[in-house]
Each structure stands twice: as structure tokens, then as C-alpha cells.
Design a protein around this motif. Structure first.
Motif, PDB file in Angstrom:
ATOM      1  N   TYR A  48       0.850  -1.184   0.000  1.00  0.00           N
ATOM      2  CA  TYR A  48       0.000   0.000   0.000  1.00  0.00           C
ATOM      3  C   TYR A  48       0.888   1.237   0.000  1.00  0.00           C
ATOM      4  CZ  TYR A  48      -3.883   3.057   1.206  1.00  0.00           C
ATOM      5  OH  TYR A  48      -4.835   4.027   1.186  1.00  0.00           O
ATOM      6  N   LEU A  49       0.676   2.109  -0.970  1.00  0.00           N
ATOM      7  CA  LEU A  49       1.471   3.324  -1.123  1.00  0.00           C
ATOM      8  C   LEU A  49       0.637   4.569  -0.878  1.00  0.00           C
ATOM      9  CD1 LEU A  49       3.177   2.280  -4.420  1.00  0.00           C
ATOM     10  CD2 LEU A  49       4.461   3.169  -2.498  1.00  0.00           C
ATOM     11  N   VAL A  50       1.233   5.521  -0.204  1.00  0.00           N
ATOM     12  CA  VAL A  50       0.687   6.872  -0.113  1.00  0.00           C
ATOM     13  C   VAL A  50       1.707   7.744  -0.839  1.00  0.00           C
ATOM     14  CG1 VAL A  50      -0.036   8.758   1.380  1.00  0.00           C
ATOM     15  CG2 VAL A  50      -0.383   6.384   2.113  1.00  0.00           C
ATOM     16  N   VAL A  51       1.259   8.423  -1.893  1.00  0.00           N
ATOM     17  CA  VAL A  51       2.164   9.213  -2.723  1.00  0.00           C
ATOM     18  C   VAL A  51       1.590  10.600  -2.964  1.00  0.00           C
ATOM     19  CG1 VAL A  51       3.063   7.161  -3.912  1.00  0.00           C
ATOM     20  CG2 VAL A  51       1.143   8.406  -4.906  1.00  0.00           C
ATOM     21  N   MET A  52       2.451  11.500  -3.373  1.00  0.00           N
ATOM     22  CA  MET A  52       2.015  12.804  -3.855  1.00  0.00           C
ATOM     23  C   MET A  52       2.083  12.744  -5.382  1.00  0.00           C
ATOM     24  SD  MET A  52       1.189  14.418  -1.176  1.00  0.00           S
ATOM     25  CE  MET A  52       0.916  16.076  -1.790  1.00  0.00           C
ATOM     26  N   ALA A  53       1.074  13.308  -6.019  1.00  0.00           N
ATOM     27  CA  ALA A  53       0.988  13.259  -7.477  1.00  0.00           C
ATOM     28  C   ALA A  53       0.593  14.615  -8.017  1.00  0.00           C
ATOM     29  CB  ALA A  53      -0.025  12.206  -7.909  1.00  0.00           C
ATOM     30  N   LYS A  54       1.102  14.936  -9.183  1.00  0.00           N
ATOM     31  CA  LYS A  54       0.764  16.179  -9.879  1.00  0.00           C
ATOM     32  C   LYS A  54      -0.073  15.828 -11.098  1.00  0.00           C
ATOM     33  CE  LYS A  54       0.939  20.507 -11.116  1.00  0.00           C
ATOM     34  NZ  LYS A  54      -0.375  20.630 -11.722  1.00  0.00           N
ATOM     35  N   TYR A  55      -1.255  16.432 -11.168  1.00  0.00           N
ATOM     36  CA  TYR A  55      -2.174  16.252 -12.288  1.00  0.00           C
ATOM     37  C   TYR A  55      -2.269  17.547 -13.089  1.00  0.00           C
ATOM     38  CZ  TYR A  55      -3.734  11.893 -10.219  1.00  0.00           C
ATOM     39  OH  TYR A  55      -3.771  10.619  -9.711  1.00  0.00           O
ATOM     40  N   LYS A  56      -2.578  17.443 -14.366  1.00  0.00           N
ATOM     41  CA  LYS A  56      -2.742  18.620 -15.218  1.00  0.00           C
ATOM     42  C   LYS A  56      -3.798  19.548 -14.637  1.00  0.00           C
ATOM     43  CE  LYS A  56      -1.508  16.156 -19.358  1.00  0.00           C
ATOM     44  NZ  LYS A  56      -2.008  15.372 -20.459  1.00  0.00           N
ATOM     45  N   ASN A  57      -3.449  20.836 -14.553  1.00  0.00           N
ATOM     46  CA  ASN A  57      -4.352  21.892 -14.097  1.00  0.00           C
ATOM     47  C   ASN A  57      -4.831  21.744 -12.659  1.00  0.00           C
ATOM     48  OD1 ASN A  57      -4.256  23.099 -16.705  1.00  0.00           O
ATOM     49  ND2 ASN A  57      -5.757  21.593 -17.392  1.00  0.00           N
ATOM     50  N   LEU A  58      -4.125  20.959 -11.854  1.00  0.00           N
ATOM     51  CA  LEU A  58      -4.482  20.795 -10.443  1.00  0.00           C
ATOM     52  C   LEU A  58      -3.233  20.943  -9.585  1.00  0.00           C
ATOM     53  CD1 LEU A  58      -6.781  17.645 -10.669  1.00  0.00           C
ATOM     54  CD2 LEU A  58      -7.518  19.995 -10.260  1.00  0.00           C
ATOM     55  N   ASN A  59      -3.430  21.289  -8.330  1.00  0.00           N
ATOM     56  CA  ASN A  59      -2.322  21.316  -7.387  1.00  0.00           C
ATOM     57  C   ASN A  59      -1.890  19.885  -7.084  1.00  0.00           C
ATOM     58  OD1 ASN A  59      -2.328  24.118  -7.104  1.00  0.00           O
ATOM     59  ND2 ASN A  59      -3.868  24.028  -5.483  1.00  0.00           N
ATOM     60  N   PRO A  69      -4.443  -5.981  -4.913  1.00  0.00           N
ATOM     61  CA  PRO A  69      -5.391  -6.531  -5.896  1.00  0.00           C
ATOM     62  C   PRO A  69      -4.808  -6.581  -7.319  1.00  0.00           C
ATOM     63  CG  PRO A  69      -6.155  -4.396  -5.078  1.00  0.00           C
ATOM     64  CD  PRO A  69      -4.968  -4.783  -4.265  1.00  0.00           C
ATOM     65  N   ILE A  70      -3.928  -5.651  -7.635  1.00  0.00           N
ATOM     66  CA  ILE A  70      -3.288  -5.654  -8.957  1.00  0.00           C
ATOM     67  C   ILE A  70      -2.414  -6.899  -9.087  1.00  0.00           C
ATOM     68  CG2 ILE A  70      -1.617  -4.454 -10.430  1.00  0.00           C
ATOM     69  CD1 ILE A  70      -2.729  -1.829  -9.033  1.00  0.00           C
ATOM     70  N   TYR A  75      -1.805 -12.883 -10.905  1.00  0.00           N
ATOM     71  CA  TYR A  75      -1.433 -14.198 -10.382  1.00  0.00           C
ATOM     72  C   TYR A  75      -0.046 -14.239  -9.746  1.00  0.00           C
ATOM     73  CZ  TYR A  75      -5.559 -15.456 -12.986  1.00  0.00           C
ATOM     74  OH  TYR A  75      -6.842 -15.502 -13.446  1.00  0.00           O
ATOM     75  N   TYR A  76       0.344 -13.141  -9.123  1.00  0.00           N
ATOM     76  CA  TYR A  76       1.582 -13.112  -8.342  1.00  0.00           C
ATOM     77  C   TYR A  76       1.333 -13.753  -6.994  1.00  0.00           C
ATOM     78  CZ  TYR A  76       4.404  -9.911 -11.215  1.00  0.00           C
ATOM     79  OH  TYR A  76       5.167  -9.356 -12.198  1.00  0.00           O
ATOM     80  N   ASP A  77       2.382 -14.336  -6.412  1.00  0.00           N
ATOM     81  CA  ASP A  77       2.352 -14.710  -5.002  1.00  0.00           C
ATOM     82  C   ASP A  77       2.626 -13.400  -4.261  1.00  0.00           C
ATOM     83  OD1 ASP A  77       3.161 -15.311  -2.358  1.00  0.00           O
ATOM     84  OD2 ASP A  77       3.663 -17.351  -2.972  1.00  0.00           O
ATOM     85  N   VAL A  78       1.585 -12.758  -3.790  1.00  0.00           N
ATOM     86  CA  VAL A  78       1.662 -11.402  -3.242  1.00  0.00           C
ATOM     87  C   VAL A  78       2.668 -11.322  -2.092  1.00  0.00           C
ATOM     88  CG1 VAL A  78       0.362  -9.562  -2.100  1.00  0.00           C
ATOM     89  CG2 VAL A  78      -0.653 -10.815  -4.012  1.00  0.00           C
ATOM     90  N   ASP A  79       2.566 -12.221  -1.141  1.00  0.00           N
ATOM     91  CA  ASP A  79       3.459 -12.182   0.020  1.00  0.00           C
ATOM     92  C   ASP A  79       4.918 -12.363  -0.396  1.00  0.00           C
ATOM     93  OD1 ASP A  79       1.333 -11.771   1.762  1.00  0.00           O
ATOM     94  OD2 ASP A  79       1.018 -13.928   2.042  1.00  0.00           O
TER      95      ASP A  79
END
Length: 94
Positions: A48-59, A69-70, A75-79
Motif C-alpha cells: 500500500y502506497l501513499v504518494v504525492m501526485a501532480k495532475y494537469k491543471n491541479l495542485n 489486488p493488482i 497471479y503473483y504470489d503477493v506475500d
């Protein structure tokens, strides 16, 4: 591809895709076409990631990415895949 520490993964974006790289595994998944770039990894917690992101026309804003879930859909062995990752950093040169 640029060499990174054995326990460090890379996060970046390209066009409308988020890219997560760990060792020789490159995982791409769709994101908003408005995403310009990720700017900071604030937290990494076993998939689980918490990131900062820059979007067009937004702060810059805080975003959340749940890789579990990805990875399950691919079909990865997640652990097994996530266990060695101790750090995630943004690197657009990788």
C-alpha cells in the motif's frame, strides 16, 4: 534499466500508466490520463502506497495505490513478491 538496491522498488508514470519496478519485474497499470508525474512517496506499507501526485491543471495532491489486488489479478504470489521490498522511490530515469 538503472540498478537499484535489492530491497528498493521504483515507482513512476508514463502517459496514462503507472509503472512499478522491482528487480526484473515491471508492472504497468492504467491511471488517469491527467497524471503528469508522481512527486513523492510518503509511505510504503507492504503493498500500500501513499504518494504525492501532480495532475494537469491541479495542485499536487495525495494519492493512494493498493498493489495487492493488482498483483492478485496478475497471479503473483503477493506475500513472496512484496516481502523483500523495504522502500519505494520515484525515479523517472529508471
Amino acid at each position: 534499466m538503472k540498478k537499484t538496491a535489492d530491497n528498493c522498488a521504483i515507482l513512476k508514470s508514463d502517459s496514462q500508466y503507472t509503472i512499478f519496478i522491482f528487480k526484473d519485474q515491471v508492472i504497468r497499470f492504467a491511471t488517469s490520463s491527467k497524471l503528469e508525474r508522481y512527486t513523492e512517496v510518503k509511505e510504503w506499507d507492504k503493498g500500500y502506497l501513499v504518494v504525492m501526485a501532480k495532475y494537469k491543471n491541479l495542485n499536487e495532491m495525495e494519492e493512494y495505490i493498493d498493489l495487492i489486488p493488482i498483483l492478485q489479478n496478475l497471479y503473483y504470489d503477493v506475500d513472496e513478491f512484496l516481502a523483500p521490498i523495504k522502500e519505494v522511490r520515484i525515479d523517472y530515469a529508471a
